[in-house]
Design an enzyme around this catalytic site. Sequence first.
Site, short mmCIF file in Angstrom:
data_model
loop_
_atom_site.label_atom_id
_atom_site.label_comp_id
_atom_site.label_asym_id
_atom_site.label_seq_id
_atom_site.Cartn_x
_atom_site.Cartn_y
_atom_site.Cartn_z
N TRP A 422 -9.20 -16.01 -0.47
CA TRP A 422 -8.63 -15.51 0.79
C TRP A 422 -7.24 -14.96 0.58
CZ3 TRP A 422 -4.43 -15.85 3.83
CH2 TRP A 422 -4.53 -15.40 5.15
N TYR A 426 -5.77 -11.15 0.98
CA TYR A 426 -4.67 -10.92 1.92
C TYR A 426 -3.51 -10.21 1.24
CZ TYR A 426 -1.53 -11.98 5.84
OH TYR A 426 -0.67 -11.90 6.91
N ASP A 442 -12.74 -15.61 5.98
CA ASP A 442 -11.77 -15.88 7.03
C ASP A 442 -12.47 -16.36 8.31
OD1 ASP A 442 -8.87 -15.34 8.06
OD2 ASP A 442 -10.20 -14.47 9.56
#
Length: 500
Positions: A422, A426, A442
């Site tokens: 994740w 990002y 997410d």
Amino acid sequence: MDMDDDACYRALTTRDARFDGRLFVGVKTTGIYCRPICPARTPKRENVRFYPAAAAAQSAGFRPCLRCRPETSPDLAAWRGASNTVARALSLIEGGALDDNDVDGLADRLGVGERQLRRLFRKHLGASPVAVAQTRRVLLAKQLIHETRLPMAEVAMASGFGSVRRFNETFQQLYDRPPAALRRLGGADESASHGEAVQVTLPYKPPYDWDAMLAFLAMRAIPKVERVAGGGYERSLGIGGVAGVIRVEPAAKNRIAVSVRFPKISALPAIIARVRRVFDLAADPAAIGQHLAQDPVLAALVAKRPGLRVPGAWDGFELAIRAILGQQITVVAARGLAAKLVAGYGEPLPENLASEGVTHVFPTPRRLIGADFAALGMPRSRAAALSAMTEAVAADPLIFGPKRTLEEAITALRALPGIGEWTAQYIAMRELREPDAFPAADIGLMRALADENGKRPTPAELSARAEAWRPWRAYAALHLWSSEAQPTQPKEMSDDRDAA
């Protein structure tokens, strides 16, 4: 650009604003190149040539039009889908990669051969990397001459020219006149060396959802480092051991206004490049929206917020630290931890630059070596991840540099301490500016796509559905996050908890 010359000429004759930034027109009878929206009389078809970039037109011997000012054209990334390598190279060039290095060094940073990089530039832009860098310097200098009262010597330094002599020679050769002859503003020179702000405007392709951008930045604004107030965004910044501040706010004619107070004027190109990336000014919202709207759910979201952008990050290290701080907690809690970090280790701004709410610079890796992160109030494993990240970036400042593919970028990021899937996606989305980055695990994204019974898709199901959104999955993620009734911290799954 997938347009033939006849289509380009139709865009020129109709002064179609949709093609502004997508093509440039060289007029053989005048030796000038223009934007397709230039108000001058339309030249005959046989007297024009079309180019995909300003650098290509300038390399062909045309000089910029003084009337439509190509330097104010939106700098679109329409070729991203065709060549991510070119997109990454342009980002580095805009940040000054060829000011102190050669094309070989640029190719090394991109992980490709020098000859391959030149071929890609010729194919997609019609100009060499060096020509692109030179054109950017000229157009930035021309903009500063038009829009500021900086002395010519400071204009030369602020636009990336190595010397005033080279600056003067270039303008004399290109415009057949000295640079000072292009100045439009009256009055005395105003030097930036005395603390005065340099103000420039940067164009974008409309529409632009400014409220959404400010809301995103405001929710994550670290006290003392950045703030959103008066309809604008203000923050401190540090480059090469020098500190300054910027303020960004909307302006007329599809532009944003940027006010820069920075003691080192030669840093202006790097600052402008970062502002363009943070505010995603290179996006073409019409093209992105048209593609995403093929999905019924996204179609409604795009119609509601057609100008939504993917906010960038000012600095890769800062974003990585903030991402680790925010693992498994809310945005508010993460912001509070970042504020403690700045209070303990941030460097105060000089008194003449500090303002209400912006008083410190986010700490550099060197300042955080040996920091007691556990004292901030977090699990020891996460504090250890912060220490390891600090040491890794201190050892290799280019660790967040571009990679050849998104997959390679994610692999390299996941090798860093405390970075799971994740967080890697990002960082790729906000710092590496990968338009196809997508954190499929997410919780917010899965919640936004829940069915009428509240059943959420699994990460695998979400990934499969998102295949149709390529190469703009990052924008799809922003639309889905923005669709939630109340803004929340995008949540990470267990892989990041384990990594931390």
